[in-house]
Design an enzyme around this catalytic site. Sequence first.
Site, PDB file in Angstrom:
ATOM      1  N   SER A 144      -3.728 -15.338  92.389  1.00  0.00           N
ATOM      2  CA  SER A 144      -4.783 -14.713  91.350  1.00  0.00           C
ATOM      3  C   SER A 144      -4.293 -13.847  90.591  1.00  0.00           C
ATOM      4  O   SER A 144      -3.298 -13.102  91.028  1.00  0.00           O
ATOM      5  CB  SER A 144      -5.942 -14.375  92.398  1.00  0.00           C
TER       6      SER A 144
ATOM      7  N   TYR B 237      -9.325  -9.578  99.190  1.00  0.00           N
ATOM      8  CA  TYR B 237      -8.890 -10.776  98.248  1.00  0.00           C
ATOM      9  C   TYR B 237      -7.718 -10.488  97.499  1.00  0.00           C
ATOM     10  O   TYR B 237      -6.584 -11.100  97.506  1.00  0.00           O
ATOM     11  CB  TYR B 237      -9.922 -11.157  97.403  1.00  0.00           C
TER      12      TYR B 237
END
Length: 257
Positions: free
Chosen positions: A149, A162
């Site tokens: 990500s 995350y």
Amino acid sequence: MAYLDDLFSLSGRTALVTGGSSGIGKGIARALARAGASVVIVARREAELKTAVDELTELGATAAWVSGDLGSRDGVRAAAEEAVTVLGGEPDILVNSAGINLRPPLSELGDDVWDRTMAVNLEAPFLLGQRFGPGMAERGFGRIIHVTSQQAHRAFVQSGAYGVSKGALESLARSQAEAWSPYGVTVNTLVPGFVMTPLNVRLSSDPVKVAELAARTMVGRNGLAEDFEGAAVFLASRASAYVTGQAIFVDGGLSVH
């Protein structure tokens, strides 16, 4: 064409793709299957798994599914062994695309969210690597691809646990590359921009935010699952034999705009 087939074909290869029933994982599973690999996809929901496999078999691909819980060590290990049975042998290609995206404000981040996030986003790829990486090295060929990500590189929109998990996953890729690349196993990560998938429903349901994110790219749009097909086939094929330990951005230029 013979040259391209030799360079990029995955004929005779087998692939295990976690999170392969939706989003980026589904796009990657489709690409690997269309390039000739036999593919088993691992995820939780049986209905989505069956639909994804039906779509692959309609394309003439060899595909199967395994329903597994990647949020526990026992679940990961059970899914891995079932996948080997379904494949009829050890995978040549491992794609870790399964993930969860829980991002409460850091001051509200509890142990439960932290543990769940690390279990699925980091520990499952680690355990699968430990299960399959050494065997790939013994056979002299392997490809491990992690999907990470933008939050692995910079914090925004409440990265929280995350972002930590994805940053750690890129470090894991480098450690795996150090361990196994001398024996023919490449390990790399694909770094998406904002992609319209179920994982990003919190943002994709906001038209204003979607438009803002598209404007931040250089190509003027947000990503789609099929945007990862070419990069995935490249990283899974003979063509990427000298590419390892790398984070490859597939983000429409978002990260440099």
